[in-house]
Write an enzyme that holds these catalytic residues in place. Structure first.
Site, PDB file in Angstrom:
ATOM      1  N   GLU A 174     -16.997  -4.450  80.957  1.00  0.00           N
ATOM      2  CA  GLU A 174     -16.373  -3.135  80.828  1.00  0.00           C
ATOM      3  C   GLU A 174     -16.035  -2.790  79.378  1.00  0.00           C
ATOM      4  O   GLU A 174     -15.626  -3.643  78.614  1.00  0.00           O
ATOM      5  CB  GLU A 174     -15.096  -3.067  81.677  1.00  0.00           C
ATOM      6  CG  GLU A 174     -15.320  -3.286  83.166  1.00  0.00           C
ATOM      7  CD  GLU A 174     -16.202  -2.218  83.812  1.00  0.00           C
ATOM      8  OE1 GLU A 174     -16.477  -1.187  83.167  1.00  0.00           O
ATOM      9  OE2 GLU A 174     -16.616  -2.426  84.966  1.00  0.00           O
ATOM     10  N   PHE A 222     -14.184  -0.460  76.164  1.00  0.00           N
ATOM     11  CA  PHE A 222     -12.833  -0.256  75.646  1.00  0.00           C
ATOM     12  C   PHE A 222     -12.054   0.809  76.437  1.00  0.00           C
ATOM     13  O   PHE A 222     -10.886   0.627  76.764  1.00  0.00           O
ATOM     14  CB  PHE A 222     -12.960   0.182  74.187  1.00  0.00           C
ATOM     15  CG  PHE A 222     -11.684   0.202  73.414  1.00  0.00           C
ATOM     16  CD1 PHE A 222     -10.861  -0.902  73.357  1.00  0.00           C
ATOM     17  CD2 PHE A 222     -11.326   1.335  72.687  1.00  0.00           C
ATOM     18  CE1 PHE A 222      -9.693  -0.887  72.607  1.00  0.00           C
ATOM     19  CE2 PHE A 222     -10.164   1.358  71.933  1.00  0.00           C
ATOM     20  CZ  PHE A 222      -9.348   0.249  71.887  1.00  0.00           C
TER      21      PHE A 222
HETATM   22  N1  LIG Z   1     -16.951   4.709  66.692  1.00  0.00           N
HETATM   23  C1  LIG Z   1     -17.449   5.168  67.850  1.00  0.00           C
HETATM   24  N2  LIG Z   1     -17.754   4.291  68.813  1.00  0.00           N
HETATM   25  C2  LIG Z   1     -18.257   4.773  69.962  1.00  0.00           C
HETATM   26  C3  LIG Z   1     -18.449   6.163  70.178  1.00  0.00           C
HETATM   27  N3  LIG Z   1     -18.955   6.320  71.413  1.00  0.00           N
HETATM   28  C4  LIG Z   1     -19.059   5.090  71.956  1.00  0.00           C
HETATM   29  N4  LIG Z   1     -18.630   4.148  71.081  1.00  0.00           N
HETATM   30  C5  LIG Z   1     -18.581   2.695  71.285  1.00  0.00           C
HETATM   31  O1  LIG Z   1     -19.145   2.404  72.542  1.00  0.00           O
HETATM   32  C6  LIG Z   1     -18.106   2.080  73.459  1.00  0.00           C
HETATM   33  C7  LIG Z   1     -18.345   2.865  74.746  1.00  0.00           C
HETATM   34  O2  LIG Z   1     -17.743   2.247  75.816  1.00  0.00           O
HETATM   35  P1  LIG Z   1     -16.508   2.888  76.567  1.00  0.00           P
HETATM   36  O3  LIG Z   1     -15.416   3.030  75.611  1.00  0.00           O
HETATM   37  O4  LIG Z   1     -16.240   2.101  77.786  1.00  0.00           O
HETATM   38  O5  LIG Z   1     -16.980   4.317  76.984  1.00  0.00           O
HETATM   39  P2  LIG Z   1     -18.173   4.801  77.917  1.00  0.00           P
HETATM   40  O6  LIG Z   1     -18.827   5.839  77.082  1.00  0.00           O
HETATM   41  O7  LIG Z   1     -17.644   5.187  79.252  1.00  0.00           O
HETATM   42  O8  LIG Z   1     -19.192   3.617  78.082  1.00  0.00           O
HETATM   43  P3  LIG Z   1     -19.514   2.694  79.351  1.00  0.00           P
HETATM   44  O9  LIG Z   1     -18.235   1.995  79.673  1.00  0.00           O
HETATM   45  O10 LIG Z   1     -20.601   1.792  78.844  1.00  0.00           O
HETATM   46  O11 LIG Z   1     -19.966   3.624  80.452  1.00  0.00           O
HETATM   47  C8  LIG Z   1     -16.806   2.436  72.801  1.00  0.00           C
HETATM   48  O12 LIG Z   1     -15.729   1.649  73.222  1.00  0.00           O
HETATM   49  C9  LIG Z   1     -17.137   2.243  71.340  1.00  0.00           C
HETATM   50  O13 LIG Z   1     -17.077   0.884  70.978  1.00  0.00           O
HETATM   51  C10 LIG Z   1     -18.117   7.055  69.119  1.00  0.00           C
HETATM   52  O14 LIG Z   1     -18.236   8.266  69.216  1.00  0.00           O
HETATM   53  N5  LIG Z   1     -17.618   6.508  67.980  1.00  0.00           N
END
Ligand SMILES: Nc1nc2c(ncn2[C@@H]2O[C@H](COP(=O)(O)OP(=O)(O)OP(=O)(O)O)[C@@H](O)[C@H]2O)c(=O)[nH]1
Ligand SMILES: *[C@@H]1O[C@H](CO)[C@@H](O)[C@H](O)[C@H]1NC(C)=O
Length: 446
Positions: free
Chosen positions: A68, A70
């Site tokens: 999972e 962040f």
């Molecule tokens: N710095 C930055 N990191 C990002 C961004 N988008 C995604 N990430 C990274 O990718 C991760 C995405 O995982 P989540 O935080 O769980 O959010 P999610 O888009 O629901 O992704 P999933 O859990 O994989 O479905 C983030 O925690 C960041 O580490 C962004 O716009 N900026």
């Protein structure tokens, strides 16, 4: 008479022990943390002194499925925080904050992204205004040992849903597939424990759950000799009341660390002509006193877009737009809102960011690139928070469908007092029509 004075003496002793405990944890923390607010994890201990000094403090720990990300983890925090709130109506419980680390998306090289305390990312003092909390390393100091009495590993039901019907239930069951905790010859259970290899548990059980977090309460309170309980795979538990008052209280308490907000604010000021006074986005120190009028925030003169790429883009999801289509839509929005500046928050690789900027010539397009020191100190999690904070202050926000990263920005903007129309927007994917479903609005409940 004798009995009652004896029990009063016991009460007095118990109170004294608690005070000593909190003092010793305070001083040891103060030495280490100097000006750090995180000292007040132990705000917890104080709070709990008012509750019921006679009952011994118990500790709840938890961990989450390693796959999972962040922002789902932040959502699980809200579920568990409200379980701890309910527990405190029965007896004093402190939530031990699970150290951050080993996240699939945290890929920056050369950083040791493990055993990261919550104070790196969040205001621990703010958390403690909702429920008593303590960092894991302080838990070891206060209890004197890297030890947990009992670990419950949460799992599904092996047989699935009976009659295809979901019903609430929790049962102790054989472990379905768990090889993650092993009993050593010394009788202690060893497991991952956030990378703390010296940590162990005395007891280990599997629980099949189909339940809201609050339903763990009778199981957790039943045996008073179990002082510390860890729930592994806590993400199996659902919200008790999603979107309701306690959901929002837990969410409002989950404030980004000041040092990260400051970096975001500086970026807004220098590049985006944005400051709190002008944008009507002032933050009050204590979240319990912060209640913005709906639609009172104006936001900085820029549009913010969260473009979730990487696995979302690779997996040909129909709800993800191509960079070109995203850029076309952004141009339309910029014209509509008569704005020139655009802030892009994304996990895209450099070449995709360049491609996106090439599609947007004539506009001022910004993205946050951390200086080396920021990346070293606050790592991928900190940089993601800075991106979220800047996005939360834009006049208009548009995110990526189903991304919890975007969902947390929606909530941040509700707290800051934005008009939901300027927040609950997402890109339509290439596989969808231009009038695709937009995100559900969640208004703060007070
Ligand atoms: N710095 C930055 N990191 C990002 C961004 N988008 C995604 N990430 C990274 O990718 C991760 C995405 O995982 P989540 O935080 O769980 O959010 P999610 O888009 O629901 O992704 P999933 O859990 O994989 O479905 C983030 O925690 C960041 O580490 C962004 O716009 N900026
Ligand atoms: C309560 O917990 C203690 C410590 O783990 C254990 O020895 C005892 O058997 C438990 N009691 C019950 C009734 O389960």
């Amino acid at each position: 008479m004798a009995a009652s004075s004896a029990s009063r003496y016991c009460l007095f002793l118990a109170g004294l022990v608690l005070i000593l405990l909190s003092l010793s944890s305070l001083t040891s923390l103060a030495n280490e943390a100097e000006s750090d607010e995180s000292v007040f994890s132990s705000g917890a201990t104080q709070q709990q002194l008012h509750v019921a000094p006679a009952k011994p403090t118990r500790y709840l720990l938890y961990d989450i499925n390693p796959g999972e990300g962040f922002n789902l983890r932040r959502d699980v925090y809200m579920r568990i925080a409200n379980l701890v709130k309910a527990l405190n109506e029965v007896e004093p419980w402190i939530l031990v904050l699970p150290p951050w680390g080993r996240l699939y998306h945290w890929k920056s090289r050369g950083l040791n992204q493990l055993k990261i305390p919550w104070s790196t990312f969040f205001e621990v003092l703010s958390l403690s205004y909702h429920i008593p909390v303590i960092e894991y390393e302080d838990y070891i100091k206060v209890t004197g040992e890297p030890q947990i009495d009992l670990v419950y590993y949460l799992q599904n039901y092996a047989e699935g849903w009976t009659d295809g019907k979901w019903e609430e239930k929790i049962d102790e069951r054989d472990c379905i597939d768990n090889q993650l905790y092993k009993k050593n010859s010394d009788g202690k259970y060893r497991g991952w424990f956030w990378g703390y290899s010296e940590t162990y548990a005395n007891e280990f059980k599997c629980l099949s759950v189909q339940a809201m977090a609050g339903q763990m309460l009778p199981i957790l309170t039943k045996n008073i000799s179990v002082r510390s309980v860890m729930l592994d795979r806590a993400d199996e538990l659902l919200h008790d009341r999603y979107g309701q008052v306690d959901y929002w209280r837990a969410r409002r308490s989950l404030r980004f660390a000041k040092h990260l907000r400051d970096i975001g604010d500086e970026f807004r000021r220098i590049n985006l002509d944005s400051n709190d006074e002008k944008d009507k986005t002032e933050v009050i120190d204590d979240w319990r006193e912060m209640r913005k009028e709906p639609s009172s925030a104006i936001g900085g003169p820029y549009i913010a877009a969260h473009l979730r790429r990487q696995d979302y883009a690779r997996n040909n999801r129909k709800d993800v737009p191509s960079l070109q289509n995203a850029a076309e839509h952004l141009k339309k929005l910029l014209k509509e809102h008569k704005l020139k500046k655009l802030f892009i928050s994304t996990d895209a690789p450099k070449f995709e960011i360049k491609e996106l900027k090439d599609h947007l010539t004539g506009y001022e397009v910004y993205n946050y690139v951390p200086p080396k020191a920021v990346l070293e100190n606050f790592m991928d999690g900190g940089v993601a928070i800075i991106d979220q904070w800047i996005s939360a202050h834009a006049r208009y926000f548009i995110g990526t469908g189903t991304s919890t990263f975007s969902f947390r920005i929606h909530e941040e903007r509700q707290i800051l007092g934005f008009d939901p129309k300027m927040t609950y927007n997402r890109f339509c994917g290439d596989g969808e029509s231009d009038s695709c479903d937009q995100p559900t609005v969640w208004n703060i409940q007070w």
